[in-house]
Design an enzyme around this catalytic site. Sequence first.
Site, PDB file in Angstrom:
ATOM      1  N   THR A 198      35.645  44.611  45.204  1.00  0.00           N
ATOM      2  CA  THR A 198      36.137  44.468  44.033  1.00  0.00           C
ATOM      3  C   THR A 198      35.891  43.333  43.261  1.00  0.00           C
ATOM      4  OG1 THR A 198      38.263  45.838  45.034  1.00  0.00           O
ATOM      5  CG2 THR A 198      38.523  44.451  43.079  1.00  0.00           C
ATOM      6  N   GLY A 199      35.632  43.601  41.924  1.00  0.00           N
ATOM      7  CA  GLY A 199      35.671  42.268  41.133  1.00  0.00           C
ATOM      8  C   GLY A 199      34.346  42.762  40.229  1.00  0.00           C
ATOM      9  N   SER A 200      34.139  41.715  39.072  1.00  0.00           N
ATOM     10  CA  SER A 200      33.145  42.129  37.969  1.00  0.00           C
ATOM     11  C   SER A 200      31.779  42.387  38.447  1.00  0.00           C
ATOM     12  CB  SER A 200      33.231  40.914  37.090  1.00  0.00           C
ATOM     13  OG  SER A 200      32.983  39.614  37.842  1.00  0.00           O
TER      14      SER A 200
ATOM     15  N   ALA B  62      32.151  37.512  45.721  1.00  0.00           N
ATOM     16  CA  ALA B  62      32.951  36.413  46.279  1.00  0.00           C
ATOM     17  C   ALA B  62      33.233  35.290  45.021  1.00  0.00           C
ATOM     18  CB  ALA B  62      32.024  35.640  47.265  1.00  0.00           C
TER      19      ALA B  62
ATOM     20  N   GLU C  36      39.614  44.158  51.374  1.00  0.00           N
ATOM     21  CA  GLU C  36      38.224  43.628  51.472  1.00  0.00           C
ATOM     22  C   GLU C  36      38.014  43.344  52.757  1.00  0.00           C
ATOM     23  OE1 GLU C  36      37.827  42.304  46.616  1.00  0.00           O
ATOM     24  OE2 GLU C  36      38.193  40.768  48.391  1.00  0.00           O
TER      25      GLU C  36
ATOM     26  N   LYS D 137      37.375  34.580  48.985  1.00  0.00           N
ATOM     27  CA  LYS D 137      37.426  35.844  48.123  1.00  0.00           C
ATOM     28  C   LYS D 137      38.966  36.111  48.145  1.00  0.00           C
ATOM     29  CE  LYS D 137      35.101  39.555  49.790  1.00  0.00           C
ATOM     30  NZ  LYS D 137      34.915  39.881  48.136  1.00  0.00           N
ATOM     31  N   GLY D 138      39.210  37.065  47.003  1.00  0.00           N
ATOM     32  CA  GLY D 138      40.383  37.187  46.661  1.00  0.00           C
ATOM     33  C   GLY D 138      41.110  36.991  45.231  1.00  0.00           C
TER      34      GLY D 138
ATOM     35  N   GLY E 251      40.463  38.744  42.602  1.00  0.00           N
ATOM     36  CA  GLY E 251      41.122  39.628  42.144  1.00  0.00           C
ATOM     37  C   GLY E 251      42.395  40.410  42.746  1.00  0.00           C
TER      38      GLY E 251
END
EC number: 5.3.1.6
Length: 216
Positions: free
Chosen positions: A26-28, A81, A101, A92-93, A95
């Site tokens: 998850t993420g950009s 990350a 994850e 991480k986290g 988002g």
Amino acid sequence: MSELKIKAAKAAIAYIEDDMVIGVGTGSTVNFFIKELAAIKHKIEACVASSKATEALLRAEGIPVIDLNSVQDLPIYVDGADEVNERGEMIKGGGGALTREKIVANVATQFICIVDESKVVKRLGEFPVAVEVIPMARSFVARQIVKLGGDPEYREGFITDNGNIILDVFNLNFSTPMALEDSLNVIPGVVENGVFAKRLADKVLVASASGVNNLK
């Protein structure tokens, strides 16, 4: 910065083999990976998503998504990350998807972390650690975190995919990241935290202006 994220995403595609089931983070940066993955979706079997947001993006690209419980073998997990060091330890986290994850990362045989060079650090800890907490335990958990030396901040208005809340914790001691990960997780009410010191990244693909290098 987007150009570097695209570079890292493209580099991860090289590790995808025919008929694979792929764990997707998850993420950009991962969002760019999903775009790249869509171009070869006919070659893969399906994906396991680490968040509802990622699942929606995968389905929008016509990529099959399956539940982790139906998977016996997950060869690869690709995620970004907030911070990563040369050992593959991460924070991480950002988002808010840290729990799922970490679960998917632990199921996967190989964890490929994709980042731009700004995420690489010598010592973890400048970025706050997200801690997922059962809502009724928020105040108690915050007090226990203060005893560990951290400064917790409630992430207002955010609910995780699991129905919990997030405390973003600043100023934690990262001299022993694995011990820190354990210390946070043994607090009653904590579901999971964003320190990834036990399940390390197997490969860290770092994009810079000069290209993409594997940090490990």
